[in-house]
Enzyme design. Sequence first.
Site: not given
Length: 308
Positions: A221, A269, A281
């Site tokens: 991420c 994240h 993402h």
Amino acid sequence: MAAALPTAPATAQPSAADALKKYNELSEKASQLNQDHLKAQGDLAAKQGELDKAKGDLAEAKKAEDALRGHVDVLTESTFEGARFNQISALLVSDSQQDFLNRMSAINILAADNAEALKKLSDAVSAADNATKTANEATEASKKLLGEIEAKKADLDKQLAEAKAQYNSLSVSVRNQLNQNGDMSNISVPPGAAGAAVSFALAQRGDPYVYGANGPDAWDCSSLIQKAYASAGVTIGRTSYAQAAAGRAVSRNDVQAGDILVYYSSQSHVALAIDGVRAVHASTEGVPVKIADIDSIGPVTAIRRIAG
């Protein structure tokens, strides 16, 4: 998904929904451990830089100490080789008043030189001692960080194995659903660095998620976000933790393209906003880089604006 499954007795395996929930939980934990591992690696690199600088400072300090010690030795030796640098000896051997004044001037200059040389030598010795201490401390800190990295890597590997096993336990239909690339349509982006970052991230749709990957064909991420902004000429940190502190904070109602969305209380994240509703993402292993609704990804705990 749960509705499509046959009615199961009390002793049956967990439902597809339960299995998917468990997989998401394990993936979130693995993501946090991945960020912890990346941060430890960054800390080690910084500490190694400090160690290299300390070693350089130590070498320079030792060099200066050796040179000054030689200068002091020359002055000291000259005193013992017949030069009586004191007022009485100058008076006794002087041929005239002017000769005496000349000798006294030379004595004062030599005395000043000797005192200055001794002070510089003392400072150099002190600098060398401090550099040695700094180098030793940096060495010990590096060793400690190496141990922490190994421990975090072991934890990460264990967590990844659990998440992988859980993923494999999902039905084929669920795995196929997770594996879909999602919306691959052309999406307009605003001008400037934020738009360039979004454009880069969107171009990676369909690429696989791999823990610790840095591209160009696989991402985690935070590497996706870092490289997206790097493509726009903007430098941000490698980890989600660093990115959660980058730029400036904005509210959920003010989200615009290019904002970094930080998820979970652990800040483990990150995603990149496309607009006020969607984000792109790198989610987790088994799921490619894709577009998702901002609020469907997880609980948003921070929003950072890097450009604009």
